[in-house]
Design a protein around this motif. Sequence first.
Motif, short mmCIF file in Angstrom:
data_model
loop_
_atom_site.label_atom_id
_atom_site.label_comp_id
_atom_site.label_asym_id
_atom_site.label_seq_id
_atom_site.Cartn_x
_atom_site.Cartn_y
_atom_site.Cartn_z
N ASN A 17 35.56 41.14 45.31
CA ASN A 17 36.64 41.78 44.58
C ASN A 17 37.53 42.61 45.51
OD1 ASN A 17 35.44 40.62 42.38
ND2 ASN A 17 34.85 42.51 41.37
N ASP A 67 36.06 37.77 37.87
CA ASP A 67 36.15 39.13 38.42
C ASP A 67 34.94 39.95 38.01
OD1 ASP A 67 38.46 38.92 39.78
OD2 ASP A 67 39.53 40.48 38.69
N GLY A 102 38.22 44.19 38.67
CA GLY A 102 37.61 44.06 40.00
C GLY A 102 37.11 45.36 40.59
N GLU A 139 45.45 39.71 48.31
CA GLU A 139 46.55 39.66 47.34
C GLU A 139 47.62 40.72 47.64
OE1 GLU A 139 44.07 37.81 43.53
OE2 GLU A 139 44.30 39.98 43.71
N ASN A 177 41.49 41.70 46.65
CA ASN A 177 42.61 42.65 46.50
C ASN A 177 43.37 42.80 47.80
OD1 ASN A 177 42.21 43.24 43.81
ND2 ASN A 177 40.94 45.04 44.21
N LYS A 213 49.26 43.59 38.45
CA LYS A 213 49.55 42.19 38.80
C LYS A 213 50.04 41.37 37.62
CE LYS A 213 46.32 42.64 42.53
NZ LYS A 213 44.95 42.41 43.00
MG MG Z 1 41.34 42.48 41.95
#
Ligand code: MG
Length: 229
Positions: A132, A68, A194, A139, A136, A185
């Motif tokens: 990064n 990251d 990130g 995710e 995100n 997370k």
């Molecule tokens: Mg991230």
Amino acid sequence: TEELVRKSEKLEIVSHLAASMSHEVRNPLTTTRGFMQLLYEDVAMQKGKPYLEIALQEIDRATEIINDYLMFAKPAPVTIEKVDVLKEIQSTIQIMTPLANMNAVQINLSFSQRGTYFIIGERKKLQQCFINILKNGIEAMPTGGELQVSLLSNDTDIQIEIRDTGIGMTSSQLNRLGEPYFSTKGAKNGTGLGMMVAFSTIKGMNGEIRVTSKVDKGTCVFIQIPLYQ
Ligand code: MG
Ligand code: ADP
């Protein structure tokens, strides 16, 4: 001003040092992980399995932090160059496609054929920043969705928009975005580095980054960077 100059020189040395260390530390981590995995698979090691499991997880965590922070960092001197942002975005999308596929996320890119997308900066840092942000977005859509990346330019700036249809953020989460180690997370999946890296990279290019988000609707990241004239 002299004090300020010295401070920024120091910061530069520190970030350069961090880059070299990330690079140097990754190799021993990989080797250690390999040997521990062998021990884990060895039947004679049954009793030690729980310990090895923890050790493997911790090694993976250390590697995530390095990834990251500076995935491509090499102990090379800082190179400021003319960067084709469209090319960098296209290659970032390619890098992120396997992760997107795993989450059933479709990445779309739109840009104007007539636009020019050159800026001045550190190419690798910019790519790290895109990685990064895209990561995100992916995710944030664990059960699939669409990640829309748009590129525009005018006479002075280039504008990048990265929009997801994911879980979104509350306003207090949005306020903490970019704070070092802020992550929702959990210690296993997030580093909370990130966005800090993304913010500082864009700022370092005299650009601006703004984020809007709505819970259960999605998040949009706007980036504006001065065009290379
Ligand atoms: Mg991230
Ligand atoms: P990490 O991803 O390791 O948690 P980041 O700095 O990349 O760290 O992001 C910090 C936090 O900001 C995330 O844990 C998440 O809560 C939130 N966040 C960032 N981007 C998004 C996004 N696209 N959608 C929803 N939440 C996000």
